[in-house]
Design a protein around this motif. Structure first.
Motif, PDB file in Angstrom:
ATOM      1  N   HIS A  74       4.206   9.977 -49.130  1.00  0.00           N
ATOM      2  CA  HIS A  74       4.360  11.536 -48.261  1.00  0.00           C
ATOM      3  C   HIS A  74       3.529  11.520 -48.048  1.00  0.00           C
ATOM      4  O   HIS A  74       3.590  11.904 -46.646  1.00  0.00           O
ATOM      5  CB  HIS A  74       5.747  11.488 -48.521  1.00  0.00           C
ATOM      6  CG  HIS A  74       6.815  11.356 -48.870  1.00  0.00           C
ATOM      7  ND1 HIS A  74       7.871  10.814 -48.218  1.00  0.00           N
ATOM      8  CD2 HIS A  74       7.325  11.203 -50.082  1.00  0.00           C
ATOM      9  CE1 HIS A  74       9.072  10.300 -49.061  1.00  0.00           C
ATOM     10  NE2 HIS A  74       9.108  10.700 -50.103  1.00  0.00           N
ATOM     11  N   MET A  75       2.622  11.184 -48.084  1.00  0.00           N
ATOM     12  CA  MET A  75       1.088  12.480 -47.868  1.00  0.00           C
ATOM     13  C   MET A  75       0.210  11.127 -48.249  1.00  0.00           C
ATOM     14  O   MET A  75      -0.321  10.221 -49.165  1.00  0.00           O
ATOM     15  CB  MET A  75       1.344  13.304 -49.314  1.00  0.00           C
ATOM     16  CG  MET A  75       2.205  14.201 -48.615  1.00  0.00           C
ATOM     17  SD  MET A  75       2.381  15.580 -49.897  1.00  0.00           S
ATOM     18  CE  MET A  75       3.793  15.371 -50.700  1.00  0.00           C
ATOM     19  N   LEU A  76      -0.818  10.632 -47.192  1.00  0.00           N
ATOM     20  CA  LEU A  76      -1.999  10.101 -47.354  1.00  0.00           C
ATOM     21  C   LEU A  76      -2.699  10.492 -46.761  1.00  0.00           C
ATOM     22  O   LEU A  76      -2.901  11.020 -46.111  1.00  0.00           O
ATOM     23  CB  LEU A  76      -0.618   8.400 -46.360  1.00  0.00           C
ATOM     24  CG  LEU A  76      -0.516   7.852 -47.133  1.00  0.00           C
ATOM     25  CD1 LEU A  76       0.458   7.024 -46.232  1.00  0.00           C
ATOM     26  CD2 LEU A  76      -0.639   7.125 -48.346  1.00  0.00           C
ATOM     27  N   THR A  77      -4.163   9.539 -46.805  1.00  0.00           N
ATOM     28  CA  THR A  77      -5.736   9.747 -46.101  1.00  0.00           C
ATOM     29  C   THR A  77      -5.320   9.222 -44.734  1.00  0.00           C
ATOM     30  O   THR A  77      -5.395   8.090 -44.725  1.00  0.00           O
ATOM     31  CB  THR A  77      -6.845   9.972 -47.667  1.00  0.00           C
ATOM     32  OG1 THR A  77      -6.912   9.078 -46.889  1.00  0.00           O
ATOM     33  CG2 THR A  77      -6.379  10.410 -48.174  1.00  0.00           C
ATOM     34  N   LYS A  78      -7.222   9.773 -44.017  1.00  0.00           N
ATOM     35  CA  LYS A  78      -7.073   8.254 -42.958  1.00  0.00           C
ATOM     36  C   LYS A  78      -7.669   7.334 -43.556  1.00  0.00           C
ATOM     37  O   LYS A  78      -7.891   5.902 -42.723  1.00  0.00           O
ATOM     38  CB  LYS A  78      -8.392   9.047 -41.885  1.00  0.00           C
ATOM     39  CG  LYS A  78      -9.488   9.472 -42.895  1.00  0.00           C
ATOM     40  CD  LYS A  78     -10.660  10.130 -42.301  1.00  0.00           C
ATOM     41  CE  LYS A  78     -11.832  10.359 -42.708  1.00  0.00           C
ATOM     42  NZ  LYS A  78     -12.451  10.772 -41.775  1.00  0.00           N
ATOM     43  N   LEU A 130      -2.574   0.779 -40.343  1.00  0.00           N
ATOM     44  CA  LEU A 130      -1.316   0.340 -41.517  1.00  0.00           C
ATOM     45  C   LEU A 130      -1.591  -2.039 -41.683  1.00  0.00           C
ATOM     46  O   LEU A 130      -2.055  -1.670 -40.918  1.00  0.00           O
ATOM     47  CB  LEU A 130       0.034   0.900 -41.102  1.00  0.00           C
ATOM     48  CG  LEU A 130       0.241   2.285 -41.083  1.00  0.00           C
ATOM     49  CD1 LEU A 130       1.685   2.676 -40.741  1.00  0.00           C
ATOM     50  CD2 LEU A 130      -0.076   2.271 -42.749  1.00  0.00           C
ATOM     51  N   ALA A 131      -1.317  -2.307 -42.031  1.00  0.00           N
ATOM     52  CA  ALA A 131      -0.877  -3.508 -43.148  1.00  0.00           C
ATOM     53  C   ALA A 131      -0.054  -3.637 -42.022  1.00  0.00           C
ATOM     54  O   ALA A 131       1.262  -3.922 -40.856  1.00  0.00           O
ATOM     55  CB  ALA A 131      -0.815  -3.709 -44.296  1.00  0.00           C
ATOM     56  N   PRO A 132      -0.642  -4.703 -41.426  1.00  0.00           N
ATOM     57  CA  PRO A 132       0.545  -5.885 -39.882  1.00  0.00           C
ATOM     58  C   PRO A 132       2.348  -5.847 -40.252  1.00  0.00           C
ATOM     59  O   PRO A 132       2.245  -5.580 -39.428  1.00  0.00           O
ATOM     60  CB  PRO A 132      -0.509  -6.653 -39.241  1.00  0.00           C
ATOM     61  CG  PRO A 132      -1.602  -6.519 -39.973  1.00  0.00           C
ATOM     62  CD  PRO A 132      -1.307  -5.745 -41.437  1.00  0.00           C
ATOM     63  N   ASP A 143       6.263   9.163 -43.666  1.00  0.00           N
ATOM     64  CA  ASP A 143       7.665   9.692 -42.410  1.00  0.00           C
ATOM     65  C   ASP A 143       7.067   9.873 -41.333  1.00  0.00           C
ATOM     66  O   ASP A 143       8.021   9.755 -40.378  1.00  0.00           O
ATOM     67  CB  ASP A 143       8.200  10.431 -43.403  1.00  0.00           C
ATOM     68  CG  ASP A 143       7.942  10.545 -45.331  1.00  0.00           C
ATOM     69  OD1 ASP A 143       7.490  10.310 -45.142  1.00  0.00           O
ATOM     70  OD2 ASP A 143       9.694  10.191 -45.895  1.00  0.00           O
ATOM     71  N   LYS A 144       5.745  10.753 -41.597  1.00  0.00           N
ATOM     72  CA  LYS A 144       5.709  11.588 -40.245  1.00  0.00           C
ATOM     73  C   LYS A 144       4.915  10.570 -39.070  1.00  0.00           C
ATOM     74  O   LYS A 144       5.040  10.855 -37.916  1.00  0.00           O
ATOM     75  CB  LYS A 144       4.550  12.830 -40.560  1.00  0.00           C
ATOM     76  CG  LYS A 144       3.967  13.898 -38.894  1.00  0.00           C
ATOM     77  CD  LYS A 144       5.397  14.468 -38.721  1.00  0.00           C
ATOM     78  CE  LYS A 144       4.749  15.792 -37.148  1.00  0.00           C
ATOM     79  NZ  LYS A 144       4.389  14.981 -36.696  1.00  0.00           N
ATOM     80  N   HIS A 145       3.917   9.620 -39.864  1.00  0.00           N
ATOM     81  CA  HIS A 145       3.130   8.733 -38.718  1.00  0.00           C
ATOM     82  C   HIS A 145       4.551   8.078 -37.878  1.00  0.00           C
ATOM     83  O   HIS A 145       4.110   7.473 -36.671  1.00  0.00           O
ATOM     84  CB  HIS A 145       2.577   7.611 -39.100  1.00  0.00           C
ATOM     85  CG  HIS A 145       1.952   6.348 -38.738  1.00  0.00           C
ATOM     86  ND1 HIS A 145       1.204   6.674 -37.978  1.00  0.00           N
ATOM     87  CD2 HIS A 145       3.086   5.288 -38.408  1.00  0.00           C
ATOM     88  CE1 HIS A 145       0.415   6.015 -37.367  1.00  0.00           C
ATOM     89  NE2 HIS A 145       1.283   4.663 -37.827  1.00  0.00           N
ATOM     90  N   PHE A 146       5.429   7.849 -38.552  1.00  0.00           N
ATOM     91  CA  PHE A 146       6.413   6.822 -38.144  1.00  0.00           C
ATOM     92  C   PHE A 146       7.575   7.343 -36.848  1.00  0.00           C
ATOM     93  O   PHE A 146       7.672   7.081 -36.077  1.00  0.00           O
ATOM     94  CB  PHE A 146       7.311   5.761 -39.479  1.00  0.00           C
ATOM     95  CG  PHE A 146       6.512   4.636 -39.421  1.00  0.00           C
ATOM     96  CD1 PHE A 146       5.994   3.899 -38.518  1.00  0.00           C
ATOM     97  CD2 PHE A 146       6.190   4.131 -40.888  1.00  0.00           C
ATOM     98  CE1 PHE A 146       5.596   2.497 -38.719  1.00  0.00           C
ATOM     99  CE2 PHE A 146       5.363   3.175 -40.682  1.00  0.00           C
ATOM    100  CZ  PHE A 146       5.398   2.674 -40.369  1.00  0.00           C
TER     101      PHE A 146
END
Length: 305
Positions: free
Chosen positions: A60-64, A69-71, A168-171
């Motif tokens: 749910h939480m990532l860095t830049k 993201l993977a294809p 989650d936020k990205h999508f």
């Protein structure tokens, strides 16, 4: 099994299962792994007759560093017309939901933290007071579960994580920009209740062991994030489920009950004319009681991408 080993399951399950609550509680994120060649991603294509549902295990939480993201993740999202997440982020990020989280994370009037936790746990809080960045008077109003979540969020933030970069936020942001429909599998209120409804003794233990493990939090999350990025199902399963099944109350409360609640809703997605893109905490997909196993028992074909 020692209490310490059990607590590690608590922290890993928080990250893998119900991290959306942590997003609302405080800015946080998960540590970046070293770059490596990715052969698989943490996404599965599930098919039944003509129906297609993509299942994504989320951190749910990532860095830049996790972007782009993977294809396979981008391709599956482009192929879908509906985004389904644990909760609809529009609801979770609303002022009403934020107020509800804060209100439910506070002890009732007349109660303070030192009155509801053991002296040993309160001693751990006092020992950390100089590094917490909050006055003791404010912490005294927090319920043990909410303080534990807040402390972990602070550690993730120190490690450079940003909840705005979580999967989650990205999508969700992409769905909004591209006009795709969004649904939640459960309400924010129900998700918060998974913690707020814990017995006080369980909250006490959760807080105590979280405090003991704060210094190793970064390494723990690094390991999980690296395995997720590599699409390493066995390692993610081992991290998020290690020892948890020895604590039946937590295992049922945070995983099994919710998976069973979600299964009929996910099954219904196969009857839609379009394809659905489902994003849930990684721990919900793995193990004998995970959604992947549940779908397979229904005769649904599931293939990692």
């Amino acid at each position: 099994m020692t209490t310490l080993r059990r607590s590690r399951s608590f922290r890993d399950i928080v990250i893998g299962v119900i991290g959306t609550v942590a997003i609302a509680a405080a800015a946080a994120a998960v540590s970046a792994a070293q770059p490596r060649t990715v052969e698989r991603s943490f996404i599965w294509k599930a098919t039944r007759q003509q129906g297609v549902v993509y299942l994504v295990g989320s951190v749910h939480m990532l860095t830049k560093d996790f972007y782009p993201l993977a294809p396979p993740l981008d391709a599956a999202f482009k192929d879908s017309d509906l985004l389904v997440e644990e909760v609809d982020l529009a609801e979770m990020l609303s002022p009403n939901a934020q107020f509800s989280l804060l209100a439910r994370g506070m002890l009732p009037a007349g109660q303070t933290l030192d009155k509801v936790v053991s002296p040993a746990t309160m001693a751990l809080v006092n020992a950390r007071i100089d590094t917490l960045g909050m006055p003791l008077a404010a912490l005294q109003q927090f319920k043990p579960w909410f303080l534990a979540m807040t402390l972990m969020a602070v550690e993730w933030q120190k490690a450079g994580f940003d909840s705005a970069l979580g999967l989650d936020k990205h999508f969700y942001d992409r769905a909004q920009a591209e006009g795709k429909a969004v649904q939640g599998l459960e309400t924010t209120d129900y998700q918060i209740s998974r913690f707020d409804g814990m017995a006080m003794s369980l909250q006490d233990r959760f807080l105590a062991e979280s405090l003991k493990d704060l210094d190793t939090e970064k390494a723990s999350v690094q390991k999980l994030a690296g395995a997720w990025k590599a699409g390493d199902l066995p390692t993610v399963e081992r991290i998020v489920l290690q020892d948890l099944k020895d604590d039946p109350q937590m295992y049922q409360r945070l995983l099994v009950e919710r998976n069973r609640n979600w299964l009929p809703r996910i099954e219904a997605l196969f009857d839609r004319p379009g394809h659905a893109f489902v994003v849930v905490g990684a721990a919900h997909l793995v193990g004998p009681d995970g959604l992947l196993a549940m779908l397979k028992t229904k005769g649904i074909r599931v293939v990692q991408q």
